[in-house]
Design a protein around this motif. Structure first.
Motif, PDB file in Angstrom:
ATOM      1  N   LEU A 184       0.818  -1.219   0.000  1.00 13.62           N
ATOM      2  CA  LEU A 184       0.000   0.000   0.000  1.00 13.62           C
ATOM      3  C   LEU A 184       0.844   1.258   0.000  1.00 13.62           C
ATOM      4  CD1 LEU A 184      -2.650  -1.123   2.649  1.00 13.62           C
ATOM      5  CD2 LEU A 184      -2.937  -1.026   0.171  1.00 13.62           C
ATOM      6  N   TYR A 200     -16.175  -0.343   7.032  1.00 10.77           N
ATOM      7  CA  TYR A 200     -17.015   0.639   6.348  1.00 10.77           C
ATOM      8  C   TYR A 200     -18.306   0.849   7.134  1.00 10.77           C
ATOM      9  CZ  TYR A 200     -13.785   0.234   2.493  1.00 10.77           C
ATOM     10  OH  TYR A 200     -12.646   0.252   1.736  1.00 10.77           O
ATOM     11  N   TRP A 205     -21.046   2.018   6.338  1.00 12.56           N
ATOM     12  CA  TRP A 205     -22.289   1.783   5.584  1.00 12.56           C
ATOM     13  C   TRP A 205     -22.508   0.292   5.296  1.00 12.56           C
ATOM     14  CZ3 TRP A 205     -18.415   5.145   4.006  1.00 12.56           C
ATOM     15  CH2 TRP A 205     -17.465   4.608   3.146  1.00 12.56           C
ATOM     16  N   LYS A 206     -21.607  -0.534   5.741  1.00  6.58           N
ATOM     17  CA  LYS A 206     -21.787  -1.975   5.530  1.00  6.58           C
ATOM     18  C   LYS A 206     -22.029  -2.660   6.872  1.00  6.58           C
ATOM     19  CE  LYS A 206     -19.270  -2.488   1.209  1.00  6.58           C
ATOM     20  NZ  LYS A 206     -20.389  -2.903   0.342  1.00  6.58           N
ATOM     21  N   LEU A 240     -17.011  -8.573   1.972  1.00 12.27           N
ATOM     22  CA  LEU A 240     -16.480  -7.698   0.920  1.00 12.27           C
ATOM     23  C   LEU A 240     -15.247  -8.249   0.177  1.00 12.27           C
ATOM     24  CD1 LEU A 240     -16.723  -5.043  -0.612  1.00 12.27           C
ATOM     25  CD2 LEU A 240     -15.386  -3.940   1.171  1.00 12.27           C
ATOM     26  N   PRO A 241     -14.216  -8.761   0.880  1.00 14.62           N
ATOM     27  CA  PRO A 241     -13.055  -9.262   0.119  1.00 14.62           C
ATOM     28  C   PRO A 241     -13.431 -10.368  -0.857  1.00 14.62           C
ATOM     29  CG  PRO A 241     -12.569  -9.172   2.467  1.00 14.62           C
ATOM     30  CD  PRO A 241     -14.022  -8.904   2.330  1.00 14.62           C
ATOM     31  N   LEU A 288     -15.165  -8.787  -3.881  1.00 18.79           N
ATOM     32  CA  LEU A 288     -14.160  -8.168  -4.771  1.00 18.79           C
ATOM     33  C   LEU A 288     -13.367  -9.232  -5.534  1.00 18.79           C
ATOM     34  CD1 LEU A 288     -12.792  -5.313  -2.467  1.00 18.79           C
ATOM     35  CD2 LEU A 288     -14.574  -5.182  -4.192  1.00 18.79           C
ATOM     36  N   ALA A 289     -13.235 -10.407  -4.915  1.00 16.03           N
ATOM     37  CA  ALA A 289     -12.502 -11.485  -5.585  1.00 16.03           C
ATOM     38  C   ALA A 289     -13.382 -12.234  -6.576  1.00 16.03           C
ATOM     39  CB  ALA A 289     -11.948 -12.451  -4.544  1.00 16.03           C
ATOM     40  N   VAL A 348      -9.881 -14.279   3.412  1.00 13.97           N
ATOM     41  CA  VAL A 348      -9.299 -14.588   2.097  1.00 13.97           C
ATOM     42  C   VAL A 348      -8.127 -15.568   2.210  1.00 13.97           C
ATOM     43  CG1 VAL A 348      -9.993 -12.514   0.859  1.00 13.97           C
ATOM     44  CG2 VAL A 348      -7.942 -12.472   2.272  1.00 13.97           C
ATOM     45  N   VAL A 361     -10.236   4.396   1.309  1.00 13.22           N
ATOM     46  CA  VAL A 361      -9.689   4.004   0.004  1.00 13.22           C
ATOM     47  C   VAL A 361      -8.504   3.060   0.211  1.00 13.22           C
ATOM     48  CG1 VAL A 361      -8.647   4.848  -2.138  1.00 13.22           C
ATOM     49  CG2 VAL A 361     -10.505   6.132  -1.066  1.00 13.22           C
ATOM     50  N   PHE A 414      -9.719  -0.295   0.945  1.00  9.37           N
ATOM     51  CA  PHE A 414     -10.202  -0.915  -0.294  1.00  9.37           C
ATOM     52  C   PHE A 414      -9.025  -1.435  -1.119  1.00  9.37           C
ATOM     53  CE2 PHE A 414     -11.357  -0.954  -4.719  1.00  9.37           C
ATOM     54  CZ  PHE A 414     -12.582  -1.594  -4.714  1.00  9.37           C
ATOM     55  N   ASN A 415      -7.973  -0.629  -1.231  1.00 11.72           N
ATOM     56  CA  ASN A 415      -6.789  -1.070  -1.987  1.00 11.72           C
ATOM     57  C   ASN A 415      -6.196  -2.334  -1.385  1.00 11.72           C
ATOM     58  OD1 ASN A 415      -6.900   0.991  -3.831  1.00 11.72           O
ATOM     59  ND2 ASN A 415      -5.638   2.374  -2.608  1.00 11.72           N
ATOM     60  N   LEU A 418      -7.890  -4.596   0.229  1.00 14.22           N
ATOM     61  CA  LEU A 418      -8.807  -5.728   0.040  1.00 14.22           C
ATOM     62  C   LEU A 418      -8.887  -6.171  -1.417  1.00 14.22           C
ATOM     63  CD1 LEU A 418     -11.815  -4.565   2.277  1.00 14.22           C
ATOM     64  CD2 LEU A 418     -10.102  -6.269   2.835  1.00 14.22           C
ATOM     65  N   TRP A 419      -8.506  -5.278  -2.348  1.00 11.18           N
ATOM     66  CA  TRP A 419      -8.633  -5.608  -3.771  1.00 11.18           C
ATOM     67  C   TRP A 419      -7.586  -6.659  -4.150  1.00 11.18           C
ATOM     68  CZ3 TRP A 419     -12.178  -5.260  -7.304  1.00 11.18           C
ATOM     69  CH2 TRP A 419     -11.834  -5.472  -8.630  1.00 11.18           C
ATOM     70  N   ARG A 461     -12.106  -2.353 -13.549  1.00 12.98           N
ATOM     71  CA  ARG A 461     -13.000  -3.077 -12.625  1.00 12.98           C
ATOM     72  C   ARG A 461     -12.806  -2.582 -11.200  1.00 12.98           C
ATOM     73  NH1 ARG A 461     -13.305  -9.348 -12.224  1.00 12.98           N
ATOM     74  NH2 ARG A 461     -14.414  -8.738 -10.343  1.00 12.98           N
ATOM     75  N   ALA A 507     -15.602  -0.860  -8.853  1.00 15.34           N
ATOM     76  CA  ALA A 507     -15.893  -1.454  -7.545  1.00 15.34           C
ATOM     77  C   ALA A 507     -15.687  -0.422  -6.430  1.00 15.34           C
ATOM     78  CB  ALA A 507     -14.995  -2.666  -7.312  1.00 15.34           C
ATOM     79  N   HIS A 561     -18.620   0.366  -3.866  1.00 15.50           N
ATOM     80  CA  HIS A 561     -18.522  -0.033  -2.450  1.00 15.50           C
ATOM     81  C   HIS A 561     -18.085   1.094  -1.520  1.00 15.50           C
ATOM     82  CE1 HIS A 561     -19.309  -4.244  -3.145  1.00 15.50           C
ATOM     83  NE2 HIS A 561     -18.498  -4.192  -4.185  1.00 15.50           N
ATOM     84  N   VAL A 562     -17.460   2.150  -2.082  1.00 10.15           N
ATOM     85  CA  VAL A 562     -16.963   3.219  -1.203  1.00 10.15           C
ATOM     86  C   VAL A 562     -17.570   4.583  -1.569  1.00 10.15           C
ATOM     87  CG1 VAL A 562     -14.898   4.388  -0.325  1.00 10.15           C
ATOM     88  CG2 VAL A 562     -14.808   1.947  -0.830  1.00 10.15           C
TER      89      VAL A 562
END
Lengths: 258, 254
Positions: free
Chosen positions: A56, A83, A85-86, A94-95, A98-99, A146, B145, B148-149, B151-152, B160, B164, B168-169
């Motif tokens: 990251l 999040y 909102w989830k 979620l993971p 996304l997968a 995951v 964010v 999210f990065n 988790l992607w 994509r 997403a 989701h965000v």
């Protein structure tokens, strides 16, 4: 849930922000299934190290190698990153969404992780409706869902009270030993570092480097928390942090290499 | 208890209105009772319904168009700094300009039909939603964010991933602000609609009010004003309901 850890090799890692060099020639070496605790003062670069390992954050120099390379690390940030909102279920799922995993596989996996993390019955709750410990479990569950090769935890229990910290620490230790995954955590808490880390790396100096390393061969059981070895290690790590003020010294029992 | 307070509040407003009517004289300000009687009479007339439905249709179309265009543009401006650097000066230069000033321009460009009225409402609503949506993305906690990065899976499939991230965000994060903007804009939308319907048209509540005013039929004029207020109120309630439906985490927090 069957997972297998990856080996982590970091050599000569350097990172600067603007003109300030934060990390200099950092070396870490973990075999699959090992745990490492990074302990050091605020702002010494613990989070940066974890973010670099999670992919990251870019770095300036050095090498970061995870073996096998196709395995993924999971990162739990200090603020947990849930999040708002989830719901609990949606955050956990979620993971997998996304997968691109199908609904049936997702349901099975979420139910398994809920059982492992003690999160049953909280499906429809939003993060603001959870206690600190429950939030922490959701964040851990989301990271584990995951089947990661490496689990990276940044101050995992910093916002929790002492009792919840201890109970979650025990839970994490049993998960780690059961799953065989490689774990690196950054923490301010010396007790937490000594309990969860097989290796404890004290970070200090400016730019940051490993100033002392301690090995912890003790078992990750509740009884170990009152063991003489545990208390002795806590004292040594505390001394390493306090006496040197984070400065590297030659008097420690190991060289500054992990 | 809340309902009781609401009744007290409405009764107080009506009492104040009645008092003003007595003080000013019924010829200048009709009493709420006489307006109420006339409003009920109007409700039974297809002529009145026609005006009400025309205004409602224009307002709904304008709000929908404004929302559909402004929300994604707000996401894009909030997400892409380079795009924002080009568009935000234009946005903030034109934002303070009262949107009603665009009416003559729109009438010249789009003619005297429905289009200029709908576009005017869309522009009014759109500006407010755009500013709020853009700001909500810019001020989004960076951790969301970054999480999210983390988790992607993998580093590829940028398109994509972007879609997403919006789903989701960005989309859920901007919803509460957009709903607030919509609530605020509902009042403004009805105001500009009144202006747009006050000339160059023979349909809509704006025309109904101005016509009654011209005929010095104050009871009918106030019935029209009441209907327009109800229209604005309906949009406000709809925005509230939409927020409760789309942002359950906000309503459960409150």
């Amino acid at each position: 849930m069957i997972m297998s850890g990856a080996s982590v090799k970091v050599s000569g890692l350097a990172k600067s922000f603007g003109r300030g060099l934060i990390l200099k020639d950092l070396d870490l070496n973990l075999k699959p299934g090992e745990s490492l605790a990074l302990v050091g003062a605020s702002g010494c670069g613990k989070t940066t190290i974890l973010k670099i390992l999670a992919g990251l954050c870019p770095y300036d120099r050095g090498e970061v190698k995870l073996e096998p390379s196709d395995l993924v690390p999971s990162f739990v940030s200090q603020d947990l990153g849930l999040y708002p909102w989830k719901t609990v279920w949606e955050n956990l799922e979620l993971p997998l969404v996304l997968a691109g995993r199908d609904k049936k596989a997702r349901n099975t996996k979420v139910k398994t992780i809920q059982a492992d993390m003690g999160l049953e019955g909280l499906d429809g709750r939003y993060p603001h409706e959870l206690s600190g410990g429950q939030k922490q479990r959701v964040a851990l569950g989301r990271a584990l869902i995951v089947n990661p090769s490496v689990l990276l935890l940044d101050e995992p229990f910093s916002a929790l009270d002492a009792l919840t910290r201890e109970s979650l620490g025990l839970h994490l230790a049993s998960l780690w030993s059961g799953l065989g995954l490689t774990m690196i955590l950054a923490t301010h808490s010396i007790e937490e570092a000594v309990f969860l880390g097989q290796t404890i790396a004290v970070l200090g100096g400016c730019p940051t480097e490993v100033t002392a390393v301690f090995r912890n061969p003790g078992p990750k059981t509740p009884a170990f928390l009152t063991d003489r070895l545990f208390l002795d290690l806590v004292r040594k790590v505390r001394l390493a942090l306090a006496v040197t003020g984070g400065q590297k010294t030659e008097t420690w029992e190991k060289s500054g290499r992990v | 208890m809340a309902g009781f307070r609401g009744i007290i509040s409405v009764l107080s407003a009506l009492g104040l209105w009645h008092l003003m009517s007595v003080l000013l004289g019924g010829q200048i300000l009709p009493s709420p009772l006489s307006v109420g009687r006339d409003f009920i009479l109007c409700l039974s007339q297809p002529y009145f319904y026609g005006h009400f439905l025309t205004s409602a249709r224009r307002a709904a179309a304008g709000v929908a168009v404004g929302l559909l265009l402004a929300t994604p543009l707000g996401w894009l401006m909030g997400s892409f700094k380079k795009l924002d650097l080009y568009l935000s000066p234009l946005l903030f230069m034109t934002y303070p300009v009262p949107k009603i000033l665009f009416l003559p321009v729109l009438l010249v460009m789009l003619g005297l039909g429905e289009a200029p009225k709908v576009v005017l409402v869309a522009v009014t609503v759109g500006y407010q939603v755009l500013v709020v949506t853009r700001d909500s993305i810019i001020n989004l906690e960076p951790g969301y964010v970054e999480t999210f990065n983390g988790l992607w899976p993998g580093r590829r499939r940028k398109l994509r991933k972007g879609l997403a991230l919006v789903r989701h965000v960005f989309w859920p994060a901007s919803l509460p602000s957009a709903a607030t903007a919509l609530r605020l804009a509902s009042g403004t939308a009805v105001s500009v609609l009144f202006m747009a319907e006050s000339f160059a048209t023979e349909r809509g509540l704006g025309f109904f009010i101005v016509e009654a005013w011209g005929n010095l039929d104050l009871n009918r004029m106030f019935s029209g004003i009441l209907a327009m207020g109800l229209l604005g109120g309906a949009f406000y309630v709809l925005a509230n309901m939409a927020e409760r439906k789309l942002c359950p985490w906000v309503s459960r927090k409150n």
